[in-house]
Design a protein around this motif. Structure first.
Motif, PDB file in Angstrom:
ATOM      1  N   ASP A 311       0.317  -4.939  -4.316  1.00 55.08           N
ATOM      2  CA  ASP A 311       0.137  -3.859  -3.340  1.00 55.08           C
ATOM      3  C   ASP A 311      -0.663  -4.287  -2.106  1.00 55.08           C
ATOM      4  OD1 ASP A 311       1.583  -1.675  -4.109  1.00 55.08           O
ATOM      5  OD2 ASP A 311      -0.031  -0.696  -5.224  1.00 55.08           O
ATOM      6  N   VAL A 312      -0.734  -5.582  -1.842  1.00 50.53           N
ATOM      7  CA  VAL A 312      -1.560  -6.036  -0.712  1.00 50.53           C
ATOM      8  C   VAL A 312      -1.002  -5.559   0.631  1.00 50.53           C
ATOM      9  CG1 VAL A 312      -2.539  -8.065  -1.839  1.00 50.53           C
ATOM     10  CG2 VAL A 312      -0.331  -8.249  -0.675  1.00 50.53           C
ATOM     11  N   GLY A 313       0.265  -5.191   0.654  1.00 46.95           N
ATOM     12  CA  GLY A 313       0.853  -4.683   1.895  1.00 46.95           C
ATOM     13  C   GLY A 313       0.179  -3.405   2.378  1.00 46.95           C
ATOM     14  N   LYS A 314      -0.483  -2.715   1.467  1.00 50.89           N
ATOM     15  CA  LYS A 314      -1.166  -1.471   1.841  1.00 50.89           C
ATOM     16  C   LYS A 314      -2.403  -1.724   2.704  1.00 50.89           C
ATOM     17  CE  LYS A 314       0.366   1.195  -2.198  1.00 50.89           C
ATOM     18  NZ  LYS A 314      -0.047   1.966  -3.391  1.00 50.89           N
ATOM     19  N   LEU A 315      -2.819  -2.972   2.812  1.00 49.58           N
ATOM     20  CA  LEU A 315      -3.980  -3.301   3.646  1.00 49.58           C
ATOM     21  C   LEU A 315      -3.715  -3.019   5.121  1.00 49.58           C
ATOM     22  CD1 LEU A 315      -5.321  -6.640   2.110  1.00 49.58           C
ATOM     23  CD2 LEU A 315      -6.587  -4.503   2.394  1.00 49.58           C
ATOM     24  N   LYS A 316      -2.450  -3.000   5.498  1.00 50.34           N
ATOM     25  CA  LYS A 316      -2.126  -2.781   6.905  1.00 50.34           C
ATOM     26  C   LYS A 316      -2.566  -1.392   7.352  1.00 50.34           C
ATOM     27  CE  LYS A 316       1.583  -3.528  10.225  1.00 50.34           C
ATOM     28  NZ  LYS A 316       3.003  -3.917  10.403  1.00 50.34           N
ATOM     29  N   GLN A 317      -2.339  -0.390   6.503  1.00 49.57           N
ATOM     30  CA  GLN A 317      -2.774   0.985   6.799  1.00 49.57           C
ATOM     31  C   GLN A 317      -3.229   1.643   5.492  1.00 49.57           C
ATOM     32  OE1 GLN A 317       0.823   2.453   8.816  1.00 49.57           O
ATOM     33  NE2 GLN A 317      -0.358   2.579  10.725  1.00 49.57           N
ATOM     34  N   PRO A 318      -4.367   1.243   4.974  1.00 49.68           N
ATOM     35  CA  PRO A 318      -4.815   1.731   3.659  1.00 49.68           C
ATOM     36  C   PRO A 318      -5.023   3.240   3.595  1.00 49.68           C
ATOM     37  CG  PRO A 318      -6.589   0.579   4.798  1.00 49.68           C
ATOM     38  CD  PRO A 318      -5.338   0.320   5.573  1.00 49.68           C
ATOM     39  N   ASP A 319      -5.396   3.865   4.723  1.00 51.99           N
ATOM     40  CA  ASP A 319      -5.663   5.311   4.714  1.00 51.99           C
ATOM     41  C   ASP A 319      -4.411   6.149   4.506  1.00 51.99           C
ATOM     42  OD1 ASP A 319      -8.296   4.768   5.135  1.00 51.99           O
ATOM     43  OD2 ASP A 319      -8.225   5.051   7.311  1.00 51.99           O
ATOM     44  N   TYR A 320      -3.264   5.548   4.616  1.00 56.08           N
ATOM     45  CA  TYR A 320      -2.021   6.291   4.463  1.00 56.08           C
ATOM     46  C   TYR A 320      -1.602   6.423   2.992  1.00 56.08           C
ATOM     47  CZ  TYR A 320      -0.962   6.688   9.425  1.00 56.08           C
ATOM     48  OH  TYR A 320      -0.984   7.039  10.752  1.00 56.08           O
ATOM     49  N   TYR A 321      -2.411   5.891   2.090  1.00 55.42           N
ATOM     50  CA  TYR A 321      -2.078   5.940   0.665  1.00 55.42           C
ATOM     51  C   TYR A 321      -3.127   6.756  -0.078  1.00 55.42           C
ATOM     52  CZ  TYR A 321       1.118   2.332   2.119  1.00 55.42           C
ATOM     53  OH  TYR A 321       2.104   1.650   2.779  1.00 55.42           O
ATOM     54  N   THR A 322      -2.659   7.615  -0.963  1.00 58.90           N
ATOM     55  CA  THR A 322      -3.502   8.614  -1.619  1.00 58.90           C
ATOM     56  C   THR A 322      -4.749   8.027  -2.268  1.00 58.90           C
ATOM     57  OG1 THR A 322      -1.509   9.897  -2.100  1.00 58.90           O
ATOM     58  CG2 THR A 322      -3.501  10.478  -3.318  1.00 58.90           C
ATOM     59  N   GLU A 323      -4.591   6.888  -2.942  1.00 55.78           N
ATOM     60  CA  GLU A 323      -5.722   6.341  -3.693  1.00 55.78           C
ATOM     61  C   GLU A 323      -6.882   5.895  -2.800  1.00 55.78           C
ATOM     62  OE1 GLU A 323      -2.706   2.830  -3.436  1.00 55.78           O
ATOM     63  OE2 GLU A 323      -2.682   5.024  -3.591  1.00 55.78           O
ATOM     64  N   ASN A 324      -6.598   5.730  -1.495  1.00 54.90           N
ATOM     65  CA  ASN A 324      -7.657   5.288  -0.582  1.00 54.90           C
ATOM     66  C   ASN A 324      -8.193   6.418   0.301  1.00 54.90           C
ATOM     67  OD1 ASN A 324      -7.373   2.514  -1.376  1.00 54.90           O
ATOM     68  ND2 ASN A 324      -5.513   2.424  -0.139  1.00 54.90           N
ATOM     69  N   GLN A 325      -7.661   7.606   0.139  1.00 54.84           N
ATOM     70  CA  GLN A 325      -8.057   8.728   0.998  1.00 54.84           C
ATOM     71  C   GLN A 325      -9.287   9.440   0.438  1.00 54.84           C
ATOM     72  OE1 GLN A 325      -4.507  11.103   1.173  1.00 54.84           O
ATOM     73  NE2 GLN A 325      -3.385   9.612   2.429  1.00 54.84           N
ATOM     74  N   GLN A 326     -10.139   9.866   1.342  1.00 56.61           N
ATOM     75  CA  GLN A 326     -11.348  10.598   0.958  1.00 56.61           C
ATOM     76  C   GLN A 326     -11.429  11.902   1.771  1.00 56.61           C
ATOM     77  OE1 GLN A 326     -14.618   7.901   1.527  1.00 56.61           O
ATOM     78  NE2 GLN A 326     -14.075   6.649  -0.255  1.00 56.61           N
ATOM     79  N   GLY A 327     -10.556  12.812   1.469  1.00 53.58           N
ATOM     80  CA  GLY A 327     -10.526  14.103   2.162  1.00 53.58           C
ATOM     81  C   GLY A 327      -9.509  14.154   3.284  1.00 53.58           C
TER      82      GLY A 327
END
Length: 339
Positions: A311-327
């Protein structure tokens, strides 16, 4: 989807394979010729060897044996490791392992006429290189091929009476190589590998002592040091040369997998700092993947690496994925199509 195993070979592939076969046969024949000079007993040993009809016949027999071994080796890997052999560089690597191992052992062959220094040969080196670069079964097979080839070279290139060390060398090559493969399968700790060098030297010393037992403690100690050099030399040479083979032939070994799955690896550190949710998810997947791989006898390190980096591709826009969102969820401000 067609697998590599079922991929038909083109005419160019056959031509390349034949060229690889011929080139490495010629190289090994050259090494055999060099062995005549190395194992000789004097300055004129090379010329005298090839001026004698009986020794010329021995050399022809040696080349015939060499051709048979190269053919068997190529056919074995083409059949048993077809997907590995699809890449021409891998075929080259196999024969280069053989050539390097034989040359290293021949460097000790010049001592065949002196006492028992032949026991200092790094008997397990070729087996260890093959174990980490290919697999366990290939290591056992190639170790046998190398053992027989070195034995043939020693037998057919030494002038005069053959030393008992030549016959012991054949046995020790097979035994020490087999023991090292058994002990180090799946081991990636360099400390354990180094310590195994001491274990490898034990069968060498036992056999050498049984054949060359000396009444002098000094001679027995000298023999023990030669055997110790064999075991430690094997693992040290492997440790030094393995990274070179990894780089040149682009082979991902267990050592490399251990490095990239270290939690302090650059990309994993970046994942932990910038996408902590994805990082924790990857750790969970890795735990499951390792358990599954272990249960079915697959490479645990490879499973762990795949899980860590899937899942390293998520590093490009990590905030767009649920597990990295904080509100805050960026998708709330996007149209469904764009989201």
């Amino acid at each position: 989807m067609q697998s590599l195993k079922d991929t038909p070979l083109k005419t160019n592939d056959y031509v390349k394979r034949i060229l690889i076969f011929l080139i490495h046969t010629i190289i090994l024949a050259g090494i055999c010729t060099l062995a005549v000079a190395v194992n000789g007993n004097g300055k004129n040993s090379f010329s005298s060897y090839f001026s004698n009809a009986s020794t010329i016949k021995k050399f022809i027999d040696l080349i015939a044996g060499l051709l048979l071994l190269v053919t068997v080796t190529y056919l074995y890997f083409s059949k048993e490791c077809h997907e590995f052999m699809v890449k021409q560089k891998n075929a080259n690597m196999i024969f280069i392992i053989v050539e390097v191992t034989v040359i290293i052992e021949l460097c000790m062959a010049r001592y065949l006429r002196y006492s028992y220094a032949v026991y200092a040969r790094p008997f397990a080196f070729g087996a260890l290189m093959t174990l980490y670069l290919i697999d366990r079964r290939s290591a056992l097979f190639l170790n046998t091929v190398i053992s027989v080839l070195v034995f043939l070279i020693d037998t057919f290139t030494v002038s005069g009476i053959i030393s008992t060390g030549v016959y012991c060398g054949l046995i020790l090559n097979i035994v020490c190589g087999g023991i090292s493969v058994y002990l180090l399968s799946g081991v990636t700790s360099r400390v354990k590998i180094f310590l195994t060098g001491f274990v490898i030297c034990l069968p060498t010393f036992v056999l050498a002592l049984g054949i060359n037992y000396m009444t002098s403690w000094g001679d027995n100690l000298k023999l023990a040091l030669y055997c110790l050099a064999s075991g430690l030399g094997s693992v040290i040479l492997m440790t030094v040369l393995l990274p070179i083979f990894e780089s040149v032939f682009n082979i991902v070994t267990d050592f490399r997998l251990a490095e990239i799955t270290n939690t302090n690896a650059k990309l994993i550190t970046e994942l932990r700092n910038n996408a902590p949710g994805t990082y924790n998810h990857s750790l969970t997947v890795a735990t499951l993947a390792e358990a599954c791989a272990s249960a079915i006898g697959e490479n645990v390190l490879k499973a762990r690496a795949a899980a860590y980096y899937h899942d390293v591709g998520k590093l490009k826009q990590p905030d767009y994925y649920t597990e990295n969102q904080q509100g805050y969820n960026p998708h709330d401000e996007l149209s469904p199509e764009l989201s």
